[in-house]
Design an enzyme around this catalytic site. Structure first.
Site, PDB file in Angstrom:
ATOM      1  N   SER A 278      13.685   1.496  -3.411  1.00  0.00           N
ATOM      2  CA  SER A 278      12.508   1.391  -2.566  1.00  0.00           C
ATOM      3  C   SER A 278      12.930   1.421  -1.098  1.00  0.00           C
ATOM      4  O   SER A 278      13.815   0.671  -0.678  1.00  0.00           O
ATOM      5  CB  SER A 278      11.762   0.085  -2.866  1.00  0.00           C
ATOM      6  OG  SER A 278      10.648  -0.056  -2.017  1.00  0.00           O
ATOM      7  N   GLY A 279      12.313   2.306  -0.323  1.00  0.00           N
ATOM      8  CA  GLY A 279      12.656   2.444   1.088  1.00  0.00           C
ATOM      9  C   GLY A 279      13.689   3.519   1.364  1.00  0.00           C
ATOM     10  O   GLY A 279      14.103   3.680   2.514  1.00  0.00           O
ATOM     11  N   THR A 283       9.088   9.258  -1.001  1.00  0.00           N
ATOM     12  CA  THR A 283       7.751   9.820  -0.748  1.00  0.00           C
ATOM     13  C   THR A 283       7.809  10.916   0.301  1.00  0.00           C
ATOM     14  O   THR A 283       7.197  11.992   0.144  1.00  0.00           O
ATOM     15  CB  THR A 283       6.792   8.708  -0.312  1.00  0.00           C
ATOM     16  OG1 THR A 283       6.717   7.713  -1.349  1.00  0.00           O
ATOM     17  CG2 THR A 283       5.404   9.270  -0.051  1.00  0.00           C
ATOM     18  N   ASN A 325       9.907  -1.926   2.476  1.00  0.00           N
ATOM     19  CA  ASN A 325       9.452  -0.574   2.758  1.00  0.00           C
ATOM     20  C   ASN A 325       8.018  -0.642   3.286  1.00  0.00           C
ATOM     21  O   ASN A 325       7.168  -1.304   2.697  1.00  0.00           O
ATOM     22  CB  ASN A 325       9.506   0.279   1.478  1.00  0.00           C
ATOM     23  CG  ASN A 325       9.198   1.739   1.745  1.00  0.00           C
ATOM     24  OD1 ASN A 325       9.035   2.149   2.887  1.00  0.00           O
ATOM     25  ND2 ASN A 325       9.115   2.527   0.691  1.00  0.00           N
ATOM     26  N   SER A 328       5.592   1.901   0.595  1.00  0.00           N
ATOM     27  CA  SER A 328       6.164   1.890  -0.748  1.00  0.00           C
ATOM     28  C   SER A 328       5.134   2.363  -1.762  1.00  0.00           C
ATOM     29  O   SER A 328       3.975   1.917  -1.765  1.00  0.00           O
ATOM     30  CB  SER A 328       6.625   0.474  -1.101  1.00  0.00           C
ATOM     31  OG  SER A 328       7.128   0.434  -2.416  1.00  0.00           O
ATOM     32  N   SER A 329       5.554   3.283  -2.627  1.00  0.00           N
ATOM     33  CA  SER A 329       4.666   3.764  -3.696  1.00  0.00           C
ATOM     34  C   SER A 329       4.573   2.696  -4.774  1.00  0.00           C
ATOM     35  O   SER A 329       5.584   2.285  -5.334  1.00  0.00           O
ATOM     36  CB  SER A 329       5.214   5.065  -4.300  1.00  0.00           C
ATOM     37  OG  SER A 329       5.271   6.085  -3.344  1.00  0.00           O
ATOM     38  N   GLY A 552      10.747   3.076  -6.642  1.00  0.00           N
ATOM     39  CA  GLY A 552      12.190   2.913  -6.778  1.00  0.00           C
ATOM     40  C   GLY A 552      12.580   1.562  -7.352  1.00  0.00           C
ATOM     41  O   GLY A 552      11.760   0.646  -7.510  1.00  0.00           O
ATOM     42  N   GLU A 554      13.807  -2.092  -7.728  1.00  0.00           N
ATOM     43  CA  GLU A 554      13.550  -3.240  -6.858  1.00  0.00           C
ATOM     44  C   GLU A 554      14.239  -4.475  -7.410  1.00  0.00           C
ATOM     45  O   GLU A 554      14.277  -4.702  -8.632  1.00  0.00           O
ATOM     46  CB  GLU A 554      12.047  -3.521  -6.729  1.00  0.00           C
ATOM     47  CG  GLU A 554      11.291  -2.431  -6.012  1.00  0.00           C
ATOM     48  CD  GLU A 554       9.820  -2.740  -5.870  1.00  0.00           C
ATOM     49  OE1 GLU A 554       9.130  -2.036  -5.111  1.00  0.00           O
ATOM     50  OE2 GLU A 554       9.350  -3.705  -6.519  1.00  0.00           O
TER      51      GLU A 554
END
Length: 1196
Positions: A278-279, A283, A325, A328-329, A552, A554
Site C-alpha cells: 500500500s502506497g 493506482t 497512503n 489507497s484502493s 496492496g 498491509e
C-alpha cells in the site's frame, strides 16, 4: 543400413556444427589473470533428433550435469539435479567412448561448465585476483548494511577491507560479496549485472532512483519505484516515442506496448498485473498504462476517453486515505479493455473484488472515509446542498471520528467537479446522479442518528432530531418507520409477531449495517452503470488487455478482519506470480526435455493452504464459528490455535491474537470484531424498510437482495441462506473468479516499490526496498531469466512463422528441420537456444533479429504486391474511364439532338406566328414605294413634254397668263401631294397603332407566357424610342432649314431656280429610315425633310421665321427633358416598391399631357412649315430647275 548411415550423417552434420562452435570458443587463448567464475548457467545442448536418427560416433554426454561451488562468493548455492532424456548409453559405454579421446572429454566438460578446482583454492584465487586488481567488494556492516570497499589483505577466514569512507575494518570472508564494475552502474536490466547479489541490486536501484529513473527491468518484471513527486517522463511526446520505437528504456509505456503487440501478433489475451504494498503507486501505474493503451487504441475522444474517465469515478467511491497512503484502493478491480481487429478500443468491462464496508462507519485515527463523502460536502453547489440538506464534513459523525478532514495538496471541491464531468462522459443522466448524491447524504445523516437509553436493561429509543428527519426524507420513508426499524426487532412466532426493543449496541449495529449495505449496493450499482456505458456488444472480437489494480499488502500495529482479507488476496496474487514465473516455466523445461538446473524460490502454497484448506482452514473455521450464536472473538482465537498450531505458517499468540507468516513477512491479527464483520448481518426490519421506501435506488437494492437470497437458496437447497453467507466466503468467491480470468491471459508483471514510509521524495530506505524485493522474488526471477529461455514457440509455430525466410527450399519439410535450418542460416549461437520435444527455446533478444528480418521481407513483399495492385487498379481505371467517356459522348449526342429538335419546332412556331405581320409590312412598304416611283415618273414625263415653254412662262407671267396658270397650278398641286403623303403616313401610323393595340390585347391574354410578354414589352419600348428618334429627326430638319435660310440670305443676288425632285424624298426617306429603330416600316418611307431656298427679299419674314424655329427647338428640348425626368422618376419608384393605383394614375396623366403637347406641337410645326413654303414659293421653280440642271449635267 544405407538408410541408417545416410540419416546418421545428416544428423552428425547439424550437431557437429553446434559442438564445434562451442569448442572453438573454449579453445581460444585465455588471459593469465582470470576473474572469478560467474554464476553457472545451465548447460546448452540442443535437443537430439527423433530416435530414427543416430547420434554422432564421438558425441558424449556427461552423467553429472550439475556442480556445487563451495565457498565461492557471488553465487547462490543451489543443487543442479537434472536428468537428461537423451542419455541412451550405459555408463560403461560412456566411459569406454570417452577414454580414447581426452580432448573431446575436456571440450565437452568445458561446454557443460564443470566446476573449477576445489573450493579452498578457488577462494584464494578469487581473493588474490580482487587484491591484485583492486576491485570493489561489498562488505556487510555489523548493523546489516552493505558498504563498498577494497580488500587489502587476508588472514585465514578474515579479511581487511578499506571502506569507501576511509575506514578500515576486519570482516569474515563469508560477509564479502563481489561488486560490479563501474561500467555496469545504473544498468536498465538487472540481468546485465555481472554479479547478481542483494547489495548490487540495491545499489543499482538507488543510483537510478537518484537520477529520477524510477523504472528498471528484472527480466520479465518491471520494477517501479514511487518517486512521491511529479517526474517529467510522461505525456504525448513519450507516448509517441514508445509507439514509434524511438525509446526502449524501461517504462510502463514499454510494458503496455509489449502487451499490445503480443495481443495483435499472437491473438492471445494479455494482462498487466500490478502488485506492491500500500502506497507503492499501483493506482497511478494502472492509470498510466490505461493512458498508453487509450492512445494506441485511437486517442482520447470516444470510447477511449470513457475508459479513462472511469478511473475518477472508481477512485472517488473506492479509495480512501489510510495511515500509509493518501489514495489507497480499498477494493480490487480488473479492467478488461477490448480491442477490435484493427487494434482500436471498442469497449471495456470492470470487475471488482470486495469493497471494504467497515470504513464507511468506522475510521482509525488519522484516516479518512471514502473520498466521495468529503468531495460532496466541499464541492456541491448551493442548490444541491439545499436539496440534500448537506452540511460541512466536520458535522457528520461518520467523518469526524478520525480528526482528519483534508489531505495535503488535494482540493476536494475540484475533485468533485472532475467527478461530475466523468459522470457526464459515461452518459449518466442528471436524475441518476442526484439519486446517487441523495444516497450518500442519507448515509451521512444515518451516522448522526443518536439513541437514548430508557431502562436498566440498556434498551433504547431513537432521538427524534433533524438527523432522523433528513435521513428519512432522503430515503423516501417516514421518520416513524425509520425510528422503528433502528430501535426494534420483530420476531415471527407462528402466526404472532413479537416486537422486541433493541439494546444500545444492537441499535448502533443495525444503523451501521444499514449504512454499509446502502453504500456497498450503491458501489455495485455504479459499476454496473459504468459497464453499460463501456459495453462492447456486437463489436466483441475476443482480444483484450486486462489491468489488475488491487489493494496492496498491509501490516499495521493493529490488524483486523479488513487486513486479513486484503493480505489473503495478495497471497493468492503472489501465487499467480510464482506460478507463471517459476513453476510453469521450470515445469515446462523439464517436461520438454531441456537441460535445466532448478532455481529455488519461496513458495507460498502452504500459506494459501492455511487460508483455504477445508475443513481446517482459516476461512472454514471462521465461518463455522460465525454460525454459533454464542461464539465470541475469544472462542474464535482459541479454536484457531487448537486446530492450526501444526501449520508452520500459523502462530498462536496470547489472548485474541494470532500470527500468519505471509510471503511478505509475519503479520499479527487481532480477532476482535472478526465474527461480527464476517457475518455483516442486515436485520430483516431494515430490509422491509428499504422495500417500503419511495426512493428508486433503495427499492432496486432491496429487489437485488431478495433475488440473491432466492438464488442462494436454490443453489444450497435452503441450507445456506444468503444472509448467513459470510463476507469471507463471498470475498473468496470473487477473488477466485478474478484469478480465473487472469489464468486465461498472458501476464505482464509490474512490481511497485515504496522507497520510504514517509512518502517523501529522494529518500531511499534500503531495508524497506530489500524486503519488498524479497517478497516479489525479484532476485530469483532475475536468475531464472539469466539462465532461462523467455521466448518459446512450438516447432510448428516457428516453422510457419519463419520458414519462408530460408534462402533455399529445405528438402525436409518437417517443422523441426525447418526450425534448425532457420537458426543456422541466421548464425544464432547454439548456446542461445535449445530444442525441446515440442518447442524451441530462445534466450532473451534472439527472436528480435528474426522478427526484424521477417518484417523487412514482408514489407518487401507488400511493396511488390502494392505496385502490382496499383498497376491493375490504374489499368482498370483507364479502361473504365474510356468506357465512361464513350458512354458520355453518346448520351451528350442524344441530348443535343433532342434539344435541337425542340429548338427547330419552337422556331417554326414563332416564324409562323410572325409571318402574317411581316407580309403586311412588306405589302405596305411596296405600295408606298410604288406610289413614289409612279409619282416620280409622272413628274419626269411632264417636264419632258414642255421643255422650252417652262422658262418663258416663269419670266413673263403678266404677258402669258396661260403659262402662269399652268405653273401656278403645279405649285398649288405640290402642297396637295404633300398633304396626300402626310395622310398616308398618318394612315400608316394609325395602322401601326392598331397593331400595337392588338399586340397589347395579346399580351393581356398571354400573360402566362413570360417570354412573349417580355418580347412585346420590348416592342412597346422600341416604339417609344422610335418616336423620340422621329422627334430628333424633326429637330435635325429644323436645323437644316435654318442653315438653308441663312445661306439663301447670303446669296440673294443669285437667282436660281430649283425644281424639287422626288429623289429628295428618297434621301429624306433614307434619313428618316436611318433614324428609326425598326427598319422597313411604313412610316420609314414618309418624307419629313423639306429643302427650300428663300430669296433675299424676304429678309424680315425669314428672320421672324428663324426666331420661331429657334423657339420651337428650345421648347422641344425643355419638354423632352421634363418628360424624361418624370418618366425616370416613375420608373425608379415602380422598381423600388410594388406598383399601386397612384403610380398607374400618374403614368396615365403624364401620357395625356404628352399627347396634348404633341398635338399642339404638331400644329405649330405645321404653321411654321406653311410660312416656310410661302417664303420659298417665289423662288421654288427657279431653285428646282437649277437643281435639276445640275443633276442632269452630272448625269451626262
Amino acid at each position: 543400413m544405407m538408410l541408417s548411415a545416410s540419416m546418421s550423417s545428416l544428423t552428425r552434420s547439424s550437431l557437429e556444427e553446434m559442438l564445434e562452435s562451442l569448442r572453438r570458443r573454449d579453445e581460444e587463448e585465455r588471459p593469465k589473470d582470470l576473474p572469478p567464475a560467474l554464476p553457472a548457467r545451465p548447460p546448452s545442448r540442443a535437443r537430439l533428433p527423433p530416435a530414427r536418427r543416430s547420434l554422432p560416433n564421438n558425441f558424449k554426454v556427461d552423467g553429472e550435469m550439475g556442480h556445487r561451488r563451495k565457498g565461492s562468493f557471488g553465487n547462490k548455492k543451489i543443487k543442479m539435479d537434472v536428468e537428461s532424456p537423451y542419455v541412451v548409453l550405459s555408463e560403461e559405454k560412456v566411459r569406454e567412448q570417452s577414454a580414447p579421446d581426452p580432448v573431446s572429454t575436456s571440450n565437452v566438460s568445458s561446454t557443460d561448465c564443470e566446476a573449477p578446482p576445489p573450493s579452498g583454492e578457488l577462494e584464494d584465487d578469487n581473493v588474490a585476483y580482487f587484491i591484485r586488481k583492486k576491485l570493489h567488494v561489498w562488505c556487510r556492516q555489523p548493523r546489516g548494511k552493505w558498504e563498498l570497499g577494497t580488500i587489502q589483505s587476508t588472514s585465514g577466514e578474515e579479511a581487511t577491507v578499506s571502506l569507501s569512507n576511509g575506514n578500515v575494518m576486519k570482516v569474515a570472508r563469508s560477509e564479502l560479496l563481489p561488486a560490479n564494475p563501474d561500467i555496469l552502474e545504473g544498468v536498465e536490466d538487472l540481468i546485465q549485472l555481472s554479479y547478481l547479489n542483494e547489495p548490487s541490486v540495491l545499489h543499482n536501484l538507488r543510483f537510478r532512483y537518484s537520477q529520477d529513473m524510477i523504472y528498471s527491468k528484472a527480466g520479465p518484471i518491471l520494477i517501479a519505484l514511487n518517486p512521491f513527486k511529479d517526474v517529467q517522463i510522461y505525456g504525448n511526446d513519450y507516448i509517441s516515442a514508445y509507439r514509434q520505437k524511438l525509446m526502449d528504456s524501461p517504462h510502463v509505456y514499454a510494458m503496455a506496448d509489449a502487451a499490445y503487440n503480443e495481443m495483435m501478433r499472437d491473438e492471445v489475451n494479455q494482462s498487466i498485473i500490478i502488485s506492491g504494498e500500500s502506497g507503492s503507486g499501483k493506482t497511478e501505474t494502472a492509470k498510466i498504462a490505461m493512458q498508453y493503451l487509450a492512445a494506441l487504441g485511437g486517442g482520447c475522444s470516444g470510447i477511449e476517453n470513457e475508459v479513462l474517465q472511469t478511473n475518477f469515478i472508481l477512485e472517488a467511491f473506492g479509495n480512501a486515505k489510510t495511515s500509509r497512503n493518501d489514495n489507497s484502493s480499498r477494493f480490487g478491480k480488473l479492467i478488461e479493455i477490448h480491442f477490435s481487429t484493427m487494434g482500436k478500443i471498442c469497449g471495456a468491462k470492470i470487475q471488482t473484488c470486495k469493497n471494504v464496508r467497515s470504513r464507511v462507519v468506522q475510521l482509525a485515527l488519522g484516516e479518512r472515509s471514502y473520498h466521495i463523502f468529503y468531495q460532496l460536502c466541499a464541492g456541491s453547489s448551493s442548490d444541491l446542498k439545499e436539496r440534500l440538506n448537506l452540511r460541512v464534513a466536520s458535522e457528520y459523525k461518520y467523518l469526524n471520528q478520525s480528526d482528519c478532514m483534508t489531505i495535503d495538496g488535494v482540493d476536494d471541491a475540484k475533485k468533485f467537479h472532475r467527478l461530475m464531468k466523468a459522470l457526464d462522459v459515461i452518459r449518466m443522466c442528471k436524475e441518476d446522479q442526484e439519486l446517487v448524491f441523495k444516497m450518500l447524504a442519507a448515509i451521512l445523516w444515518l451516522g448522526n442518528i443518536s439513541f437514548e437509553v430508557t431502562d436498566n436493561e440498556n434498551h433504547i429509543e431513537v432521538v427524534n432530531d433533524e438527523a432522523v428527519t433528513n435521513a428519512a426524507l432522503l430515503m423516501g420513508c417516514s421518520s416513524q418507520e425509520l425510528m422503528a426499524a433502528l430501535s426494534t426487532h420483530k420476531i415471527q412466532a407462528g402466526k404472532d409477531t413479537i416486537t422486541k426493543t433493541l439494546t444500545l449496541r444492537q441499535a448502533i449495529d443495525a444503523r451501521d449495517a444499514l449504512a454499509k449495505f446502502i453504500y456497498a449496493s450503491l458501489f455495485d450499482w455504479l459499476v454496473v452503470q459504468v459497464n453499460k456505458s463501456l459495453e462492447v456488444g456486437k463489436r466483441h472480437t475476443g482480444r483484450s488487455i486486462s489491468i489488475l489494480d488491487i489493494y496492496g499488502f498491509e501490516s499495521f500495529q493493529n490488524n483486523s478482519f479488513e487486513q486479513f482479507c486484503i493480505n489473503y488476496a495478495n497471497e493468492r496474487l503472489q501465487q499467480h506470480f510464482n506460478r507463471h514465473l517459476f513453476k510453469l516455466e521450470q515445469e515446462d523445461y523439464e517436461l520438454d526435455g531441456i537441460d535445466w538446473t532448478k532455481v529455488d524460490f519461496e513458495d507460498n502454497q502452504k500459506c494459501l493452504d492455511l487460508f483455504e484448506k477445508k475443513p481446517l482452514g482459516l476461512f472454514s473455521l471462521l465461518d463455522e464459528e460465525s454460525n454459533f450464536p454464542r461464539a465470541s472473538d475469544l472462542t474464535l482465537a482459541n479454536k484457531l490455535k487448537q486446530h492450526l498450531h501444526t501449520n508452520p505458517c500459523f502462530k498462536g499468540e496470547r489472548g485474541r491474537a494470532f500470527s500468519v507468516c505471509h510471503y511478505a513477512g509475519e503479520v499479527l491479527y487481532d480477532t476482535t470484531g472478526f465474527l461480527e464483520k464476517n457475518r455483516d448481518p442486515l436485520p430483516s426490519d431494515s430490509i422491509q424498510l428499504l422495500s417500503s421506501c419511495s426512493c428508486e435506488l433503495l427499492q432496486l437494492f432491496s429487489k437485488m437482495l431478495n433475488q440473491s437470497q432466492k438464488q442462494s437458496n436454490s443453489l444450497h437447497g435452503g441450507a445456506l441462506d444468503s444472509q448467513k453467507q459470510s463476507v469471507g466466503t463471498k470475498f473468496k468467491g470473487q477473488l477466485f473468479k478474478l484469478m480465473h480470468q487472469l489464468e486465461s491471459t498472458t501476464p505482464h508483471f509490474i512490481c511497485c516499490i515504496k522507497p520510504n514510509t514517509k512518502q517523501l521524495p529522494r529518500i531511499y530506505d534500503e531495508d524497506l526496498v530489500l524486503q519488498q524485493l524479497k517478497c516479489c522474488g525479484v532476485l530469483e526471477v532475475v536468475r531464472i531469466s539469466r539462465a532461462g529461455y523467455p521466448t518459446r514457440m512450438t516447432h510448428q509455430e516457428f516453422s510457419r512463422r519463419y520458414g519462408f525466410l530460408l534462402s533455399e527450399a529445405n528438402t525436409s519439410q518437417d517443422p523441426l528441420s525447418i526450425s534448425v535450418a532457420v537458426l543456422q542460416q541466421f548464425n544464432i549461437p547454439p548456446e542461445m537456444y535449445q530444442v525441446g520435444f515440442t518447442k524451441l527455446y530462445l534466450r532473451t533478444g534472439q527472436i528480435g533479429a528474426l522478427e526484424d528480418r521477417r518484417k523487412q521481407l514482408l514489407q518487401g513483399i507488400l511493396g511488390v504486391q502494392k505496385s502490382f495492385r496499383s498497376y491493375q487498379a490504374c489499368r482498370h481505371y483507364h479502361e473504365l474511364k474510356k468506357g465512361v467517356t464513350t458512354l458520355q459522348s453518346f448520351v451528350r449526342g442524344e441530348i443535343a439532338r433532342r434539344e435541337y429538335g425542340v429548338m427547330v419546332k419552337s422556331s417554326m412556331t414563332i416564324s409562323s406566328e410572325n409571318i402574317e405581320e411581316i407580309k403586311a409590312v412588306i405589302i405596305l412598304q411596296s405600295v408606298i414605294r410604288g406610289w413614289l416611283v409612279r409619282k416620280h415618273a409622272s413628274g419626269l414625263n411632264k417636264f419632258k413634254k414642255y421643255p422650252e415653254n417652262a422658262k418663258p412662262r416663269r419670266k413673263s407671267r403678266v404677258k402669258m397668263p396661260e403659262v402662269k396658270d399652268v405653273s401656278s397650278e403645279r405649285v398649288q398641286n405640290l402642297p396637295s401631294a404633300l398633304a396626300e403623303l402626310q395622310r398616308r403616313v398618318v394612315k400608316a401610323e394609325a395602322t401601326i397603332e392598331q397593331k400595337e393595340e392588338e399586340n397589347a390585347e395579346l399580351k393581356e391574354q398571354l400573360k402566362q407566357f413570360e417570354s412573349r410578354w417580355i418580347e412585346y414589352e420590348k416592342r412597346m419600348k422600341s416604339m417609344e424610342e422610335m418616336w423620340q428618334k422621329q422627334m430628333a429627326s424633326l429637330q435635325m430638319s429644323l436645323a437644316a432649314a435654318r442653315k438653308s435660310l441663312a445661306s439663301e440670305n447670303a446669296s440673294a443676288q443669285l437667282a436660281r431656280r430649283d425644281v424639287a425632285s422626288p429623289l429628295g424624298y428618297e434621301s429624306e426617306d433614307a434619313t428618316s429610315m436611318g433614324s428609326r429603330t425598326p427598319p422597313r416600316t411604313p412610316g420609314a418611307s414618309t418624307p419629313l425633310k423639306y429643302s427650300s431656298s428663300l430669296s433675299e427679299a424676304a429678309g424680315r419674314d425669314a428672320n421672324g421665321t428663324l426666331t420661331s424655329v429657334s423657339n420651337l427647338m428650345k421648347e422641344f428640348e425643355q419638354r423632352r427633358q421634363t418628360f424624361d425626368d418624370d418618366a425616370r422618376a416613375l420608373v425608379e419608384v415602380k422598381t423600388g416598391q410594388s406598383a399601386n393605383t397612384n403610380s398607374v394614375e400618374e403614368l396615365r396623366k403624364l401620357k395625356h399631357m404628352f399627347e396634348g403637347w404633341k398635338k399642339e406641337y404638331k400644329a405649330r410645326l405645321r404653321e411654321t412649315k406653311t410660312r416656310l413654303h410661302k417664303l420659298g414659293n417665289s423662288e421654288m421653280d427657279k431653285s428646282r430647275r437649277t437643281w435639276w440642271g445640275k443633276l442632269s449635267s452630272r448625269a451626262l
